[in-house]
Design a protein around this motif. Structure first.
Motif, PDB file in Angstrom:
ATOM      1  N   CYS A   1      -6.522  -2.604   5.986  1.00 50.34           N
ATOM      2  CA  CYS A   1      -5.929  -1.371   5.450  1.00 50.34           C
ATOM      3  C   CYS A   1      -6.222  -0.198   6.377  1.00 50.34           C
ATOM      4  O   CYS A   1      -5.393   0.677   6.578  1.00 50.34           O
ATOM      5  CB  CYS A   1      -6.492  -1.056   4.062  1.00 50.34           C
ATOM      6  SG  CYS A   1      -5.936  -2.158   2.764  1.00 50.34           S
TER       7      CYS A   1
ATOM      8  N   ASN B   1     -15.450  -2.183   2.565  1.00 47.19           N
ATOM      9  CA  ASN B   1     -14.913  -2.000   1.204  1.00 47.19           C
ATOM     10  C   ASN B   1     -15.284  -3.183   0.318  1.00 47.19           C
ATOM     11  O   ASN B   1     -14.747  -3.367  -0.757  1.00 47.19           O
ATOM     12  CB  ASN B   1     -13.398  -1.781   1.245  1.00 47.19           C
ATOM     13  CG  ASN B   1     -12.674  -2.928   1.924  1.00 47.19           C
ATOM     14  OD1 ASN B   1     -13.266  -3.962   2.214  1.00 47.19           O
ATOM     15  ND2 ASN B   1     -11.392  -2.768   2.168  1.00 47.19           N
TER      16      ASN B   1
ATOM     17  N   HIS C   1     -11.872   4.413   3.098  1.00 51.31           N
ATOM     18  CA  HIS C   1     -11.515   4.523   4.522  1.00 51.31           C
ATOM     19  C   HIS C   1     -11.129   5.971   4.867  1.00 51.31           C
ATOM     20  O   HIS C   1     -11.351   6.431   5.985  1.00 51.31           O
ATOM     21  CB  HIS C   1     -10.326   3.619   4.865  1.00 51.31           C
ATOM     22  CG  HIS C   1     -10.591   2.145   4.706  1.00 51.31           C
ATOM     23  ND1 HIS C   1     -11.758   1.552   5.094  1.00 51.31           N
ATOM     24  CD2 HIS C   1      -9.800   1.149   4.227  1.00 51.31           C
ATOM     25  CE1 HIS C   1     -11.684   0.242   4.850  1.00 51.31           C
ATOM     26  NE2 HIS C   1     -10.510  -0.026   4.312  1.00 51.31           N
TER      27      HIS C   1
ATOM     28  N   ARG D   1       0.837  -1.199   0.000  1.00 50.70           N
ATOM     29  CA  ARG D   1       0.000   0.000   0.000  1.00 50.70           C
ATOM     30  C   ARG D   1       0.872   1.249   0.000  1.00 50.70           C
ATOM     31  O   ARG D   1       0.968   1.958   0.980  1.00 50.70           O
ATOM     32  CB  ARG D   1      -0.902   0.034   1.243  1.00 50.70           C
ATOM     33  CG  ARG D   1      -1.752  -1.176   1.515  1.00 50.70           C
ATOM     34  CD  ARG D   1      -3.047  -1.112   0.771  1.00 50.70           C
ATOM     35  NE  ARG D   1      -2.902  -1.688  -0.555  1.00 50.70           N
ATOM     36  CZ  ARG D   1      -3.017  -2.985  -0.844  1.00 50.70           C
ATOM     37  NH1 ARG D   1      -3.273  -3.862   0.068  1.00 50.70           N
ATOM     38  NH2 ARG D   1      -2.863  -3.407  -2.093  1.00 50.70           N
TER      39      ARG D   1
ATOM     40  N   CYS E   1      -9.270   6.093  -1.432  1.00 46.90           N
ATOM     41  CA  CYS E   1      -9.839   4.971  -0.670  1.00 46.90           C
ATOM     42  C   CYS E   1     -10.985   5.454   0.230  1.00 46.90           C
ATOM     43  O   CYS E   1     -10.895   6.508   0.861  1.00 46.90           O
ATOM     44  CB  CYS E   1      -8.742   4.349   0.183  1.00 46.90           C
ATOM     45  SG  CYS E   1      -9.359   3.132   1.348  1.00 46.90           S
TER      46      CYS E   1
ATOM     47  N   CYS F   1      -4.550   3.979  -0.150  1.00 50.65           N
ATOM     48  CA  CYS F   1      -4.532   4.387  -1.555  1.00 50.65           C
ATOM     49  C   CYS F   1      -5.284   5.705  -1.712  1.00 50.65           C
ATOM     50  O   CYS F   1      -6.249   5.968  -0.992  1.00 50.65           O
ATOM     51  CB  CYS F   1      -5.213   3.368  -2.450  1.00 50.65           C
ATOM     52  SG  CYS F   1      -4.580   1.709  -2.326  1.00 50.65           S
TER      53      CYS F   1
HETATM   54  S1  SF4 Z   1      -9.113  -0.734   0.991  1.00 47.94           S
HETATM   55 FE1  SF4 Z   1      -6.876  -0.889   0.965  1.00 47.94          FE
HETATM   56  S2  SF4 Z   1      -6.383  -1.574  -1.106  1.00 47.94           S
HETATM   57 FE2  SF4 Z   1      -8.475  -0.849  -1.137  1.00 47.94          FE
HETATM   58  S3  SF4 Z   1      -8.346   1.287  -1.777  1.00 47.94           S
HETATM   59 FE3  SF4 Z   1      -8.320   1.286   0.449  1.00 47.94          FE
HETATM   60  S4  SF4 Z   1      -6.143   1.228   0.996  1.00 47.94           S
HETATM   61 FE4  SF4 Z   1      -6.289   0.661  -1.145  1.00 47.94          FE
END
Ligand code: SF4
Lengths: 192, 532
Positions: free
Chosen positions: B383, B453, B358, A44, B356, B353
């Motif tokens: 993540c 996610n 989150h 990541r 993302c 990312c």
């Molecule tokens: S969940 Fe993890 S892999 Fe998916 S976009 Fe978010 S940080 Fe990236």
């Protein structure tokens, strides 16, 4: 004959494609290969490296000992310098000059370049620009491989064969794009 | 026979396929994920109808594999080291029940914690359960050991562990394969009570396990994977376990001057260890992980007959994985190094990312918590754990799978009201649901945010057991309709999301907010698939 290579970059930049191409190329020459890679959290956007070892004889360690790498091939300029302790005397460092800035304290590119210029054997290449100019904009990693091709200890035709193997599933156009990128990178280095 | 270039993890998978497994059971976890993924992708597994779907967690995986073994078939169960904690109940008791068809428990340890919360050494679990372990030193052995482990498992009717560590799991080399073996046919256990661990029956089964120990030891003494190499210089004897053996070889390209005992099968072969120590003046123990053998060599009183070197006397660092350089130093060999890393090189920690979901979830939570104050957000494994780092610094814990909800509950019980849990969808179905039930039963004043996610993002986007089920699971567990909220973590929804979270934080009872947006990495993959 043995070549130890550190591939460096940032998670998500796709250094494993380069590793796969070199891996196939080595098998093409019936050489032994070991290649360790990073999976998991660092993928990541963290710093990632792959140790790639090619030899005529069986290879013991999956990891390259410090001071032993014949080549550091980095798809990112700062990452090239992170692995210098692995470099052997007279080893080569080949780096893409386009920074990947995803941290607040990323050093200035001038500073990185200045440090880079103190290395005995090095190639600094704008792989993205070169990939665009040979109409393979997605193949900057393979431009890098081409630029380093003299120092891998494998025949250029084997590298081409390796690329074919990696990309054949994606069709002839993709293979051709990448062969062009490989050649562009190689020409760049040969002209230096 | 074929030559393939495989990761160590994949070599176990290919070995298990060729050794005739009928199923693999696993929950994704670095560095073990690639074993199962390889089987899922392989043509043989589709052709032969081999089970390979992900399990909800390591415990369900372990038990399903035991069930397959009960029915006479060969089964493989895979997990990372901390996953074995989750599967431990089934694992420990499977040594008492024993097996029907062969059962391999493949565990990938992560010394140096590249992607984990600790670096526990799974060999201790096998020792604890009195079960044999194979620890490959290279990819070829990883492949071969799948065959050997199944044979051993069916010979002794016991589960057998294959233990690897990150370096081998994630390093590729060529592997020569063998002719594949057919799957076992369905067969019930001869003793219908074998798997019934009522105390009276369990006592008998335990005695059986104990009585097998000398035979397991004999198997180790005679194992092709354990060999004692002769050396000319007896000032030192080396014990090298698993991958550590390669680092010894690497340091002596012209041949190893010292006698070396390579250990790749456990219980550790005592007679071979005795032979080494009786002919050498001192011993260096090289183990990837904890000092298991070193400890037993030293004994409680640290009065072994000859000096023992290793992790406990500082010859090798006490923590972290081994490397050729660490081994060279322990052997007193000269090491070299290239130029120093320039001081201005900044470290580049992993991060969420760009784009993302989150990120938007955390931004909304941070704002909603402002009037209440921080220090009350318990999080989990995924993540979103990266929410601990700048610029978010939004979470206060990450302990084990599912601990967010239960720790929030405990903190609320103590008076920290409201407490917040942030957990991913896959982690929630792995180990969060039972904790939520506890919170529902007491109507605890906590707000659970399921940052959904719709995948298992951290390990590369494996199918999450939670997809399409979160609302019904929460309602089924007793969360009220009114306090089960759904938000979409997007920048444009920020104000609305802050308002929803604030409302639930101010509610004095259990609420669940599902914050749903697909992981962008998985979304890209899905787009590619639907295009082609
Ligand atoms: S969940 Fe993890 S892999 Fe998916 S976009 Fe978010 S940080 Fe990236």
């Amino acid at each position: 004959m043995k070549t130890d290579i550190i591939l460096a970059g940032v998670g998500g930049q796709g250094i494993l494609t380069i590793a796969a191409a070199i891996g196939f190329a080595s098998l093409h020459e019936n050489k032994y290969v070991k290649q360790s890679e990073v999976h998991g959290m660092s993928q990541r956007g963290g710093e990632v490296q792959s140790h790639l070892r090619i030899s005529d004889k069986p290879i013991a360690s999956d990891l390259i000992p410090l001071g032993n790498a014949d080549l550091i091939l980095s798809v990112e300029p700062m990452e090239a310098l992170r692995y210098l302790p692995y470099l052997t005397e007279n080893g080569w460092v080949v780096a893409n000059s386009v920074p990947f800035e995803n941290i607040p304290d990323y050093p200035s590119i001038e500073r990185i370049k200045k440090e880079f210029d103190t290395l005995t054997n090095s190639i600094w290449i704008d792989a993205e620009e070169l990939a665009k100019s040979c109409h393979s904009p997605k193949s900057s990693n393979i431009v890098m491989l081409g630029a380093a091709s003299e120092y891998i200890g494998l025949g250029f035709d084997s590298l081409k064969a390796g690329i074919e193997q990696v990309f054949s599933r994606k069709g002839k156009n993709v293979v051709d794009d990448n062969i062009r990128a490989l050649e562009a990178g190689r020409q760049f280095s040969l002209k230096l | 026979m074929q030559q393939l270039v495989l990761l160590g993890a994949e070599a176990i998978a290919q070995g298990a396929l060729d050794a005739g497994i009928s199923g693999v059971y696993a929950y994704p976890g670095t560095p073990s994920t690639e074993i199962t993924e390889f089987i899922q992708r392989s043509r043989i597994s589709t052709e032969r109808g081999i089970h390979s779907q992900w399990s909800s967690n390591e415990k369900t995986a372990m038990e399903s594999a035991l069930g397959m073994s009960y029915a006479g078939k060969r089964a493989l169960v895979c997990m990372k080291h901390v996953g074995l904690n989750v599967a431990a109940d089934g694992f420990m008791n499977s040594s008492i029940t024993g097996t029907g068809g062969g059962l391999i428990v493949a565990v990938a340890d992560d010394p140096s914690m590249h992607s984990s919360q600790n670096e526990q050494d799974s060999r201790y679990y096998a020792d604890f359960a009195l079960l044999p372990v194979f620890e490959p030193s290279n990819q070829q052995e990883a492949y071969d050991m799948a065959f050997a482990a199944f044979e051993m498992s069916e010979k002794f009717h016991l589960p057998v562990m294959i233990r690897i560590t990150t370096r081998l799991a994630h390093s590729r080399a060529s592997v020569v394969t063998r002719k594949s073996v057919d799957q076992n046919s369905l067969k019930l256990p001869e003793d219908p009570r074998q798997f019934v661990l009522l105390p009276a029956l369990a006592r008998k089964r335990y005695k059986r396990l104990l009585s097998l120990q000398p035979e397991l030891m004999l198997a180790s003494e005679n194992s092709v994977f354990n060999n004692l190499g002769s050396g000319t210089d007896h000032s030192l004897g080396i014990i090298a376990c698993g991958i550590a053996y390669n680092y010894v070889l690497e340091n002596f390209p012209a041949g190893i001057p010292f006698p070396v005992l390579k250990i790749s099968q456990y219980p550790a072969p005592v007679e071979k260890v005795r032979e080494l120590s009786e002919t050498c003046k001192s011993i260096l123990v090289l183990e990837e992980g904890y000092p298991l053998i070193e400890n037993s060599l030293r004994g409680m009183l640290n009065n072994s007959a000859i000096p023992v070197h290793g992790r406990l006397d500082g010859a090798i660092p006490r923590d972290g994985e081994l490397s050729p350089d660490i081994v060279a130093k322990a052997l007193g060999l000269e090491t070299k190094t290239g130029p120093d890393v320039p001081a201005f090189i900044a470290s580049r920690p992993p991060s969420l990312c760009k784009g993302c979901g989150h990120i938007d979830t955390y931004n909304a939570l941070i704002e909603a918590l402002k009037p209440i104050g921080g220090g009350r957000t318990f999080s989990d494994i995924g993540c979103y754990t990266l929410g601990a780092l700048a610029p978010f610094e939004a979470i206060n814990s990450c302990v084990d799978m599912g601990a967010s909800i239960t720790m929030a509950k405990g903190a609320a019980d103590a008076g920290l009201i409201p407490s917040v849990a942030v957990i991913g969808d896959s982690t929630f179905t792995h180990s969060g649901m039972t904790g939520l039930l506890d919170a529902v039963n007491e109507n605890s004043p906590i707000t659970v945010i399921i940052s959904d996610n719709e995948t298992t993002g951290m390990t590369g986007g494996q199918t999450s057991s939670a997809v399409g089920r979160l609302e019904s699971i929460c309602l089924g567990l007793g969360v009220s309709n009114e306090h089960l909220r759904l938000i979409t973590p997007l920048k444009k929804n920020h104000e609305v999301n802050v308002a929803v979270i604030s409302e639930e934080l101010n509610y004095n009872g259990i609420s669940v907010i599902i914050s749903r947006r697909e992981c962008i990495q998985t979304a890209v993959k899905h787009k590619k698939v639907s295009k082609s």
